[in-house]
Design an enzyme around this catalytic site. Sequence first.
Site, PDB file in Angstrom:
ATOM      1  N   SER A 155      53.464  67.602   4.861  1.00  0.00           N
ATOM      2  CA  SER A 155      53.981  68.497   5.897  1.00  0.00           C
ATOM      3  C   SER A 155      53.808  69.920   5.402  1.00  0.00           C
ATOM      4  CB  SER A 155      55.477  68.226   6.116  1.00  0.00           C
ATOM      5  OG  SER A 155      56.090  69.301   6.829  1.00  0.00           O
ATOM      6  N   TYR A 168      64.330  66.346   3.626  1.00  0.00           N
ATOM      7  CA  TYR A 168      62.960  66.213   4.144  1.00  0.00           C
ATOM      8  C   TYR A 168      61.981  67.104   3.354  1.00  0.00           C
ATOM      9  CZ  TYR A 168      59.121  66.120   7.565  1.00  0.00           C
ATOM     10  OH  TYR A 168      57.899  65.973   8.183  1.00  0.00           O
TER      11      TYR A 168
HETATM   12  C1  BGC Z   1      58.402  68.138  10.853  1.00  0.00           C
HETATM   13  C2  BGC Z   1      58.574  68.641  12.254  1.00  0.00           C
HETATM   14  C3  BGC Z   1      58.394  70.163  12.305  1.00  0.00           C
HETATM   15  C4  BGC Z   1      57.128  70.584  11.584  1.00  0.00           C
HETATM   16  C5  BGC Z   1      56.990  72.102  11.481  1.00  0.00           C
HETATM   17  C6  BGC Z   1      57.083  68.623  10.327  1.00  0.00           C
HETATM   18  O1  BGC Z   1      56.842  68.115   9.055  1.00  0.00           O
HETATM   19  O2  BGC Z   1      58.475  66.718  10.847  1.00  0.00           O
HETATM   20  O3  BGC Z   1      59.857  68.301  12.733  1.00  0.00           O
HETATM   21  O4  BGC Z   1      58.330  70.571  13.646  1.00  0.00           O
HETATM   22  O5  BGC Z   1      57.101  70.039  10.300  1.00  0.00           O
HETATM   23  O6  BGC Z   1      58.195  72.712  11.093  1.00  0.00           O
END
Ligand code: BGC
Length: 270
Positions: A155, A168
């Site tokens: 991410s 996360y």
């Molecule tokens: C998340 C999303 C978020 C995006 C940008 C992703 O890794 O799961 O919820 O919108 O990152 O912030």
Amino acid sequence: MSFSPYLLKGQKALVTGGSSGIGESVARYLAASGASVVVNYHSEAEEAHKIVDDIKSAGGEAIAILANVSKEDDVKAMFSQMFEDFGTIDILVNNAGLQKDSAFVDMSLDHWNIVIGVNLTGQFLCAREAAKEFLRRGVQPHISSAAGKIICMSSVHQVIPWAGHVNYATSKGGIDMMMRSIAQELAPHKIRVNSIAPGAIKTPINKAAWDTPEAEAKLLTLIPAKRVGDVEDIAKAAVWLASDDSDYVNGATLFVDGGMTLYPGFATGG
Ligand code: BGC
């Protein structure tokens, strides 16, 4: 889809969390590129079987396998079933992931452990099982120039800190170091390990951030390209990383984020 059905012909792929969102699209694109695909799912059996049926109707090969990727026994059973049905594995897409958001001081240990368990430990367990098989089998030159490919779904939050999402963001930062360490260790065996770091992509995980015009407008202030991404943007990158077209790419993170990591706030200031 504009992909050649021969690009990944004869290759066996596993997509974790393949029943919705980015994973679903990756599974469909890999199948359209000629790979036989395992669609792993946890809670969405019906959705997973529908994807498998669609792939088969289009002339492809696919099966659905239930597994919680954070559980070692589940992961081992999933790989055994895959080897029984498909014989081996060539491509692992470590995609399963979830969010359990809260302010830091309210974050329960349970929510911390669930997110780290699925997003990070799950990727470790699946990568380890895939790597064992890549090493056992080695390169099959008529299939691919690599002994195997692992693609970790990271991410933008592997580099962008994210208040209210500490579990996360930590899991994604961990994926980066895990991916590069595995890549370094396995590169001599012709195993390629890379990550894709999606930005904001329209999926169920972040629906609240884009499904009203107000929310979308706010989100677009963070995206220089001025559009929220689609799952296909990620699936196309995954096909490339899975194919021999990216043979010299190892230990890399491909940011597919419309420029979200370009510090958009500095476009007019600083
Ligand atoms: C998340 C999303 C978020 C995006 C940008 C992703 O890794 O799961 O919820 O919108 O990152 O912030």
